[in-house]
Design a protein around this motif. Structure first.
Motif, PDB file in Angstrom:
ATOM      1  N   LEU A 207      -7.567   6.204  10.228  1.00 54.12           N
ATOM      2  CA  LEU A 207      -6.283   6.784   9.858  1.00 54.12           C
ATOM      3  C   LEU A 207      -6.437   8.297   9.787  1.00 54.12           C
ATOM      4  O   LEU A 207      -7.485   8.809   9.377  1.00 54.12           O
ATOM      5  CB  LEU A 207      -5.823   6.219   8.511  1.00 54.12           C
ATOM      6  N   ARG A 208      -5.361   9.032  10.149  1.00 53.73           N
ATOM      7  CA  ARG A 208      -5.449  10.479  10.265  1.00 53.73           C
ATOM      8  C   ARG A 208      -4.424  11.181   9.359  1.00 53.73           C
ATOM      9  O   ARG A 208      -3.409  10.598   8.965  1.00 53.73           O
ATOM     10  CB  ARG A 208      -5.211  10.920  11.709  1.00 53.73           C
ATOM     11  N   ALA A 209      -4.692  12.440   9.055  1.00 53.25           N
ATOM     12  CA  ALA A 209      -3.785  13.251   8.249  1.00 53.25           C
ATOM     13  C   ALA A 209      -2.429  13.344   8.933  1.00 53.25           C
ATOM     14  O   ALA A 209      -2.337  13.511  10.145  1.00 53.25           O
ATOM     15  CB  ALA A 209      -4.372  14.646   8.055  1.00 53.25           C
ATOM     16  N   GLY A 210      -1.366  13.207   8.140  1.00 54.66           N
ATOM     17  CA  GLY A 210      -0.019  13.348   8.649  1.00 54.66           C
ATOM     18  C   GLY A 210       0.517  12.174   9.421  1.00 54.66           C
ATOM     19  O   GLY A 210       1.643  12.218   9.926  1.00 54.66           O
ATOM     20  N   GLN A 211      -0.240  11.104   9.524  1.00 58.07           N
ATOM     21  CA  GLN A 211       0.163   9.932  10.295  1.00 58.07           C
ATOM     22  C   GLN A 211       1.326   9.215   9.595  1.00 58.07           C
ATOM     23  O   GLN A 211       1.506   9.317   8.382  1.00 58.07           O
ATOM     24  CB  GLN A 211      -1.031   8.983  10.422  1.00 58.07           C
ATOM     25  N   ARG A 212       2.135   8.516  10.373  1.00 63.84           N
ATOM     26  CA  ARG A 212       3.175   7.669   9.791  1.00 63.84           C
ATOM     27  C   ARG A 212       2.620   6.259   9.672  1.00 63.84           C
ATOM     28  O   ARG A 212       2.231   5.643  10.678  1.00 63.84           O
ATOM     29  CB  ARG A 212       4.447   7.678  10.638  1.00 63.84           C
ATOM     30  N   VAL A 213       2.603   5.743   8.452  1.00 66.83           N
ATOM     31  CA  VAL A 213       1.950   4.465   8.172  1.00 66.83           C
ATOM     32  C   VAL A 213       2.915   3.546   7.431  1.00 66.83           C
ATOM     33  O   VAL A 213       3.473   3.924   6.404  1.00 66.83           O
ATOM     34  CB  VAL A 213       0.683   4.671   7.315  1.00 66.83           C
ATOM     35  N   MET A 214       3.108   2.357   7.957  1.00 62.85           N
ATOM     36  CA  MET A 214       3.870   1.351   7.225  1.00 62.85           C
ATOM     37  C   MET A 214       2.928   0.578   6.315  1.00 62.85           C
ATOM     38  O   MET A 214       1.944  -0.003   6.778  1.00 62.85           O
ATOM     39  CB  MET A 214       4.554   0.383   8.186  1.00 62.85           C
ATOM     40  N   ILE A 215       3.201   0.605   5.020  1.00 61.54           N
ATOM     41  CA  ILE A 215       2.441  -0.222   4.079  1.00 61.54           C
ATOM     42  C   ILE A 215       3.271  -1.468   3.824  1.00 61.54           C
ATOM     43  O   ILE A 215       4.238  -1.461   3.060  1.00 61.54           O
ATOM     44  CB  ILE A 215       2.127   0.525   2.769  1.00 61.54           C
ATOM     45  N   ALA A 216       2.906  -2.544   4.532  1.00 61.65           N
ATOM     46  CA  ALA A 216       3.617  -3.812   4.380  1.00 61.65           C
ATOM     47  C   ALA A 216       3.044  -4.625   3.229  1.00 61.65           C
ATOM     48  O   ALA A 216       3.762  -5.412   2.600  1.00 61.65           O
ATOM     49  CB  ALA A 216       3.545  -4.607   5.682  1.00 61.65           C
ATOM     50  N   ALA A 217       1.757  -4.462   2.953  1.00 57.19           N
ATOM     51  CA  ALA A 217       1.137  -5.163   1.823  1.00 57.19           C
ATOM     52  C   ALA A 217       1.809  -4.711   0.528  1.00 57.19           C
ATOM     53  O   ALA A 217       2.162  -3.534   0.381  1.00 57.19           O
ATOM     54  CB  ALA A 217      -0.358  -4.858   1.775  1.00 57.19           C
ATOM     55  N   PRO A 218       2.016  -5.611  -0.430  1.00 58.82           N
ATOM     56  CA  PRO A 218       2.641  -5.209  -1.697  1.00 58.82           C
ATOM     57  C   PRO A 218       1.818  -4.127  -2.398  1.00 58.82           C
ATOM     58  O   PRO A 218       0.591  -4.211  -2.452  1.00 58.82           O
ATOM     59  CB  PRO A 218       2.651  -6.505  -2.515  1.00 58.82           C
ATOM     60  N   LEU A 219       2.497  -3.122  -2.939  1.00 57.88           N
ATOM     61  CA  LEU A 219       1.791  -2.037  -3.616  1.00 57.88           C
ATOM     62  C   LEU A 219       1.118  -2.506  -4.898  1.00 57.88           C
ATOM     63  O   LEU A 219       0.211  -1.832  -5.400  1.00 57.88           O
ATOM     64  CB  LEU A 219       2.753  -0.884  -3.925  1.00 57.88           C
ATOM     65  N   PHE A 220       1.553  -3.651  -5.449  1.00 56.66           N
ATOM     66  CA  PHE A 220       0.876  -4.157  -6.645  1.00 56.66           C
ATOM     67  C   PHE A 220      -0.438  -4.839  -6.301  1.00 56.66           C
ATOM     68  O   PHE A 220      -1.238  -5.138  -7.185  1.00 56.66           O
ATOM     69  CB  PHE A 220       1.780  -5.115  -7.432  1.00 56.66           C
ATOM     70  N   HIS A 221      -0.661  -5.110  -5.025  1.00 56.80           N
ATOM     71  CA  HIS A 221      -1.882  -5.764  -4.560  1.00 56.80           C
ATOM     72  C   HIS A 221      -2.976  -4.709  -4.371  1.00 56.80           C
ATOM     73  O   HIS A 221      -2.682  -3.555  -4.053  1.00 56.80           O
ATOM     74  CB  HIS A 221      -1.578  -6.477  -3.237  1.00 56.80           C
TER      75      HIS A 221
END
Length: 506
Positions: A207-221
């Motif tokens: 993963l790189r600086a400034g990248q657009r990343v979808m976090i599909a995993a629940p943030l509580f996980h």
């Protein structure tokens, strides 16, 4: 060695790219004052790139500057004392992030609540964790009605006071264990002490600086939360949806130009059940963790989306143990990969002695992000600075780690050790099978036996004897499940893990 590794990794991932000198000074000053927890990572990102989009959720975009402002207002309005515990029961959203960071900014401890908990479990967790406040989305109002400290997150007063001074005590995030075998326990997560934990992961997962990343995993996980930590450190744009929808995910990735995705394996399985998208997302990294990859999934996913899949094996208690790259998964689709920089993995016998390569033993891991213990005072067994993961596994001649199952999943049937995970992988390869779980059940004659639970693909049929014959051809007779049960769906928790206690017993 550490300094050279950290500098090389940060340079490789774009974290040392030139910028406005004043902004760069402010960025590192923020880390110096606030540390490497979420409060510090948000502040360094806002100091360097205040107008960059931090989050795009169902309500739209939020900049880093606005996210800092909102979390600071929340921190001031709650009037928390260092060490207070605040439950957070939210779906993935910018509001959830501002709540977590607002609480830690005040020196209090956010307790990340699983959105799948029942009303009675929420009452128990609130009592066990001694919550001062339970902040929650409005949709959970009825579910938390019996928790006295419950407060809708949107009801927080919008005051202009900002929290500018770091607290005397750094807030510690508490992640609940999955609770697949009972009431979840609270595990205290450590705060990184520098750049090395981040670099250990992004050296292997690019993963790189400034990248657009979808976090599909629940943030509580644990994995979703780790994804949030990484994304903030990289000043990435985080794309969130309150609920994961396999049918629309490819479109969301394309719409927002996401090149990275953080998910749990069951999400990939659901994506693969959708028709191939007309517009292929420009993904360069899809990083998964949280449970084993079902048999054949890694290869099928990469055949469709390219060699972009990375699989991190870890746990709430151990953070990470190993990371499999696309090359690892092409060579051995069921591997958990190799330990990243600064991590040790050992396979030990019950007496603590190392076992030879290829032999199954207890997996132990050591790194600087091991958990600090459970909030009830319990901990995990340690040997020579290594933490017991609770898993059984082995390491092959190439140094690749494999997880053969949970220690408490292994059964003894007629005097033979049997690993349900082996049979799960085997049955998952049957083309008619959509998903499968295999567990041990009591047996009057052999002590224990295997029971297999299968969910078939739409329109498919499968004979019980075909299932047994498939196992018989590839495994020893004691691995053949005597009970084969067909279900419409496997019982899963909010992170996609199968809940064994909810499987019907034969």
């Amino acid at each position: 060695m550490d300094a050279a590794f950290i500098a090389a990794t940060m340079l490789k991932r774009g974290l040392l790219n030139p910028g406005n000198p004043v902004s760069v000074v402010r960025q590192f000053a923020a880390l110096g004052r606030w540390g490497f927890g979420l409060a510090g990572e948000l502040r360094q990102a806002a100091a360097r790139s205040p107008q960059r989009i931090a989050v795009i959720d169902d309500d739209g975009p939020v900049t880093y500057g606005d996210l800092l402002e909102r979390s600071s207002r929340l921190a001031a309005s709650l009037k928390l004392a260092p060490g207070d515990r605040v439950g957070i029961l939210c779906r993935n959203s910018a509001r959830m992030i501002e709540a977590i960071i607002g609480v830690t900014s005040a020196g209090a401890d956010p307790v990340l609540m699983n959105t799948g908990l029942s009303p009675s479990q929420l009452v128990t967790v609130a009592d066990d964790q001694n919550l001062r406040i339970l902040l929650h989305d409005e949709e959970f109002a009825e579910r938390v009605a019996l928790v006295p400290s419950a407060q809708i997150l949107g009801d927080i007063s919008d005051i202009s006071e900002r929290l500018l001074t770091p607290p005397a005590r750094t807030g510690r995030t508490i992640v609940l264990t999955s609770g697949t075998t009972g009431v979840p326990k609270g595990a205290q997560r450590p705060t990184p002490g520098g750049f090395r934990p981040l670099c250990s992961v992004i050296d292997r997962i690019p993963l790189r600086a400034g990248q657009r990343v979808m976090i599909a995993a629940p943030l509580f996980h644990t994995w979703g939360f780790a994804g949030l930590q990484i994304a903030l450190a990289l000043r990435a744009t985080i794309v969130l949806r309150r609920r994961f929808d396999a049918a629309t995910t490819a479109g969301v990735l394309v719409e927002h130009g996401c090149t990275g995705m953080i998910a749990v394996p069951v999400m990939l399985q659901q994506l693969m059940e959708q028709p191939a998208p007309a517009a292929k997302p420009g993904l360069t990294v899809v990083a998964v963790s949280g449970s084993a990859l079902p048999g054949g999934l890694a290869t099928r996913f990469m055949d469709r989306f390219g060699d972009v899949l990375y699989n991190l094996y870890g746990s709430t208690e151990a953070s990470w143990a190993s990371i499999a790259t696309p090359a690892d998964l092409r060579a051995a689709p069921n591997t958990a990969g190799r330990p990243p920089y600064g991590t040790r993995v050992a396979v030990l016998a019950d007496d603590g002695s190392p076992v030879p390569a290829g032999e199954v033993g207890r997996l132990f891991v050591g790194n600087e992000m091991l958990f600090e213990g459970y909030t009830n005072g319990a901990t995990r067994q340690m040997r020579d600075g290594l933490l017991a993961t609770g898993d059984l596994g082995h390491v092959d001649e190439h140094g690749r780690v494999y997880v053969d199952g949970r220690e408490d999943d292994m059964i003894v049937s007629g005097g033979e050790n049997v690993y349900p995970a082996e049979v799960e992988d085997l049955l998952a390869d049957l083309p008619q099978v959509r998903e499968v779980a295999v567990i041990g059940v009591p047996d009057d004659e052999y002590g224990q036996r295997l029971a297999a639970y299968l969910v078939l693909r739409e329109g498919e049929t499968l004979d019980v004897e075909v299932v047994r014959d498939h196992v018989r051809r590839h495994r020893a007779r004691f691995s053949v499940p005597r009970d084969v049960i067909f279900l419409d769906a496997l019982p899963r928790n909010a992170t996609g893990k199968v809940v064994p206690r909810e499987l019907p017993r034969p």
